[in-house]
Motif scaffolding. Structure first.
Motif, PDB file in Angstrom:
ATOM      1  N   LEU A 176       9.230  88.489  57.648  1.00  0.00           N
ATOM      2  CA  LEU A 176       8.865  89.897  57.538  1.00  0.00           C
ATOM      3  C   LEU A 176       7.884  90.134  56.394  1.00  0.00           C
ATOM      4  O   LEU A 176       6.961  90.932  56.505  1.00  0.00           O
ATOM      5  CB  LEU A 176      10.126  90.743  57.335  1.00  0.00           C
ATOM      6  N   ARG A 177       8.098  89.420  55.274  1.00  0.00           N
ATOM      7  CA  ARG A 177       7.239  89.597  54.094  1.00  0.00           C
ATOM      8  C   ARG A 177       6.797  88.235  53.575  1.00  0.00           C
ATOM      9  O   ARG A 177       7.204  87.802  52.493  1.00  0.00           O
ATOM     10  CB  ARG A 177       7.993  90.354  53.001  1.00  0.00           C
ATOM     11  N   PRO A 178       5.971  87.530  54.321  1.00  0.00           N
ATOM     12  CA  PRO A 178       5.645  86.144  53.967  1.00  0.00           C
ATOM     13  C   PRO A 178       4.892  85.985  52.657  1.00  0.00           C
ATOM     14  O   PRO A 178       4.982  84.941  52.016  1.00  0.00           O
ATOM     15  CB  PRO A 178       4.793  85.675  55.156  1.00  0.00           C
ATOM     16  N   SER A 179       4.156  87.006  52.230  1.00  0.00           N
ATOM     17  CA  SER A 179       3.359  86.867  51.012  1.00  0.00           C
ATOM     18  C   SER A 179       4.014  87.496  49.782  1.00  0.00           C
ATOM     19  O   SER A 179       3.464  87.423  48.684  1.00  0.00           O
ATOM     20  CB  SER A 179       1.972  87.494  51.221  1.00  0.00           C
ATOM     21  N   SER A 180       5.180  88.099  49.952  1.00  0.00           N
ATOM     22  CA  SER A 180       5.848  88.772  48.837  1.00  0.00           C
ATOM     23  C   SER A 180       6.634  87.781  47.980  1.00  0.00           C
ATOM     24  O   SER A 180       7.022  86.708  48.433  1.00  0.00           O
ATOM     25  CB  SER A 180       6.813  89.845  49.352  1.00  0.00           C
ATOM     26  N   LEU A 197       5.979  77.274  56.262  1.00  0.00           N
ATOM     27  CA  LEU A 197       6.564  77.026  54.952  1.00  0.00           C
ATOM     28  C   LEU A 197       5.917  75.806  54.291  1.00  0.00           C
ATOM     29  O   LEU A 197       5.603  74.817  54.950  1.00  0.00           O
ATOM     30  CB  LEU A 197       8.073  76.802  55.082  1.00  0.00           C
ATOM     31  N   LYS A 198       5.772  75.881  52.989  1.00  0.00           N
ATOM     32  CA  LYS A 198       5.186  74.770  52.247  1.00  0.00           C
ATOM     33  C   LYS A 198       6.196  73.658  52.014  1.00  0.00           C
ATOM     34  O   LYS A 198       5.832  72.488  51.903  1.00  0.00           O
ATOM     35  CB  LYS A 198       4.635  75.269  50.909  1.00  0.00           C
ATOM     36  N   GLN A 199       7.470  74.020  51.924  1.00  0.00           N
ATOM     37  CA  GLN A 199       8.522  73.048  51.652  1.00  0.00           C
ATOM     38  C   GLN A 199       9.264  72.714  52.944  1.00  0.00           C
ATOM     39  O   GLN A 199       9.791  73.598  53.605  1.00  0.00           O
ATOM     40  CB  GLN A 199       9.511  73.600  50.618  1.00  0.00           C
ATOM     41  N   PRO A 200       9.310  71.440  53.336  1.00  0.00           N
ATOM     42  CA  PRO A 200      10.041  71.068  54.560  1.00  0.00           C
ATOM     43  C   PRO A 200      11.513  71.453  54.463  1.00  0.00           C
ATOM     44  O   PRO A 200      12.109  71.426  53.382  1.00  0.00           O
ATOM     45  CB  PRO A 200       9.863  69.541  54.618  1.00  0.00           C
ATOM     46  N   LEU A 201      12.108  71.807  55.598  1.00  0.00           N
ATOM     47  CA  LEU A 201      13.509  72.197  55.618  1.00  0.00           C
ATOM     48  C   LEU A 201      14.384  70.982  55.919  1.00  0.00           C
ATOM     49  O   LEU A 201      14.219  70.333  56.951  1.00  0.00           O
ATOM     50  CB  LEU A 201      13.749  73.277  56.664  1.00  0.00           C
ATOM     51  N   SER A 253      12.153  93.780  69.108  1.00  0.00           N
ATOM     52  CA  SER A 253      12.176  92.568  69.915  1.00  0.00           C
ATOM     53  C   SER A 253      12.146  91.292  69.079  1.00  0.00           C
ATOM     54  O   SER A 253      12.848  90.329  69.384  1.00  0.00           O
ATOM     55  CB  SER A 253      10.992  92.565  70.891  1.00  0.00           C
ATOM     56  N   ASP A 254      11.356  91.260  68.015  1.00  0.00           N
ATOM     57  CA  ASP A 254      11.196  90.031  67.241  1.00  0.00           C
ATOM     58  C   ASP A 254      12.371  89.789  66.300  1.00  0.00           C
ATOM     59  O   ASP A 254      12.766  90.695  65.550  1.00  0.00           O
ATOM     60  CB  ASP A 254       9.916  90.082  66.407  1.00  0.00           C
ATOM     61  N   PRO A 255      12.916  88.572  66.289  1.00  0.00           N
ATOM     62  CA  PRO A 255      13.902  88.222  65.267  1.00  0.00           C
ATOM     63  C   PRO A 255      13.194  87.998  63.940  1.00  0.00           C
ATOM     64  O   PRO A 255      11.981  87.763  63.898  1.00  0.00           O
ATOM     65  CB  PRO A 255      14.481  86.904  65.799  1.00  0.00           C
ATOM     66  N   VAL A 256      13.932  88.101  62.857  1.00  0.00           N
ATOM     67  CA  VAL A 256      13.397  87.812  61.527  1.00  0.00           C
ATOM     68  C   VAL A 256      14.129  86.591  60.982  1.00  0.00           C
ATOM     69  O   VAL A 256      15.352  86.602  60.855  1.00  0.00           O
ATOM     70  CB  VAL A 256      13.574  89.009  60.562  1.00  0.00           C
ATOM     71  N   PHE A 257      13.391  85.535  60.678  1.00  0.00           N
ATOM     72  CA  PHE A 257      13.973  84.337  60.097  1.00  0.00           C
ATOM     73  C   PHE A 257      13.761  84.334  58.585  1.00  0.00           C
ATOM     74  O   PHE A 257      12.716  84.786  58.091  1.00  0.00           O
ATOM     75  CB  PHE A 257      13.337  83.085  60.701  1.00  0.00           C
ATOM     76  N   LYS A 258      14.754  83.810  57.879  1.00  0.00           N
ATOM     77  CA  LYS A 258      14.685  83.718  56.419  1.00  0.00           C
ATOM     78  C   LYS A 258      15.225  82.360  55.992  1.00  0.00           C
ATOM     79  O   LYS A 258      16.132  81.819  56.634  1.00  0.00           O
ATOM     80  CB  LYS A 258      15.533  84.805  55.746  1.00  0.00           C
ATOM     81  N   VAL A 259      14.687  81.830  54.910  1.00  0.00           N
ATOM     82  CA  VAL A 259      15.250  80.614  54.343  1.00  0.00           C
ATOM     83  C   VAL A 259      15.582  80.868  52.876  1.00  0.00           C
ATOM     84  O   VAL A 259      14.780  81.415  52.124  1.00  0.00           O
ATOM     85  CB  VAL A 259      14.297  79.400  54.481  1.00  0.00           C
TER      86      VAL A 259
END
Length: 293
Positions: free
Chosen positions: A80-84, A19-23, A40-46
């Motif tokens: 899941l969709r980092p560039s969208s 991420l470009k912006q610190p959390l 198997s993979d979790p999906v993280f969202k902010v």
């Protein structure tokens, strides 16, 4: 059952570093974690805390601004969709005429709306107020995921609280969990009927309240239906009793991950079922003022 060995913390740290912006507690509204049955993979969202009432040149934002319907919009990033481009939008002035104008606009914006309009209307005709000309006012939030000019996903959310004034949902509103669960269970959408069982079990065991219901609409007929519960208590312990097998394993790994990040405080959960029969769970965390060390 396949061997489950994904390191949730490793996935989380990788996501945060991308991420470009610190959390921090000032920059984050919610941190989301999606657990999918059989994946198997979790999906993280902010969900960023910055809420804008203007400043976007997206045509939908422009339309809503001109109609006076835009409460705010916020940007969302996920693994899941980092560039969208992904936006969540809060609506106001949801009179019948304004909502019909919005529906007409969405029909022109993307074929995904026409493909899902019938089911959306079943959801939005859930009465939440006595105010006249507000029969569609339960749809108080929406969103989309877009690549270039192509809309990949539409997201609809309906409010499950009785409101004297839908534009002031936190003033004099009233939870009617059993009533609205019953409405959703009998609206003709089979997925809500199936999800109502686990939702009722969580409300009984963990408390909290029905927060909202949602529908995601994707390409090639993909649909995902969600029921949200806000502020349940003792969720990890109780969920271990409710869920079995693969999902219980994922929850155990979630507990281990959360212990490493005490700045993340559990606040809400959504139970979801998609058109391919895949069950999933979305966990939402608020950010404490404890900074991540």
């Amino acid at each position: 059952m396949y061997e489950y060995c994904v390191d949730f913390n490793e996935k989380y740290v990788s996501f945060v570093n991308s991420l470009k912006q610190p959390l921090t507690h000032k920059s984050v509204d919610f941190l989301g974690l999606n657990l999918y049955e059989g994946q198997s993979d979790p999906v993280f969202k902010v969900y960023y805390a910055n809420k804008f009432s203007s400043g976007s040149d997206h045509p939908l934002i422009t339309f809503l601004s001109e109609k006076g319907m835009l409460r705010y919009f916020e940007m969302v990033k996920d693994t899941l969709r980092p560039s969208s481009i992904r936006m969540d939008i809060a609506l106001k002035k949801r009179t019948d005429s304004n909502m019909e104008a919005l529906f007409s606009y969405l029909r022109q914006m993307t074929p995904l709306f026409s493909e899902s309009e019938a089911k959306l209307r079943r959801m939005t005709h859930m009465k939440i107020t006595e105010m006249p000309q507000h029969s569609l006012a339960s749809m108080y939030h929406m969103g989309f995921v877009q690549d270039g000019d192509q809309t990949r996903l539409l997201k609809y959310y309906v409010f499950t609280r009785w409101c004297p004034n839908p534009d002031e949902p936190n003033t004099g509103s009233e939870f009617r969990d059993e009533e609205y669960l019953d409405v959703l269970c009998n609206c003709g959408i089979e997925e809500f009927k199936k999800l109502s069982g686990v939702t009722k079990a969580v409300l009984e065991k963990c408390g909290g309240h029905l927060w909202m219901a949602g529908m995601d609409v994707g390409e090639n007929g993909y649909r995902r239906f969600k029921l949200y519960v806000k502020n349940p208590e003792h969720v990890y312990e109780q969920f271990m009793e409710i869920f079995e097998g693969d999902m219980r394993d994922k929850l155990q790994r979630t507990v281990e991950w959360n212990l490493k990040h005490p700045e993340l405080e559990f606040e809400a959960v959504a139970f979801a079922l998609d058109s391919e029969g895949v069950f999933s769970m979305n966990l939402y965390y608020g950010w404490n003022e404890i900074e991540n060390k």
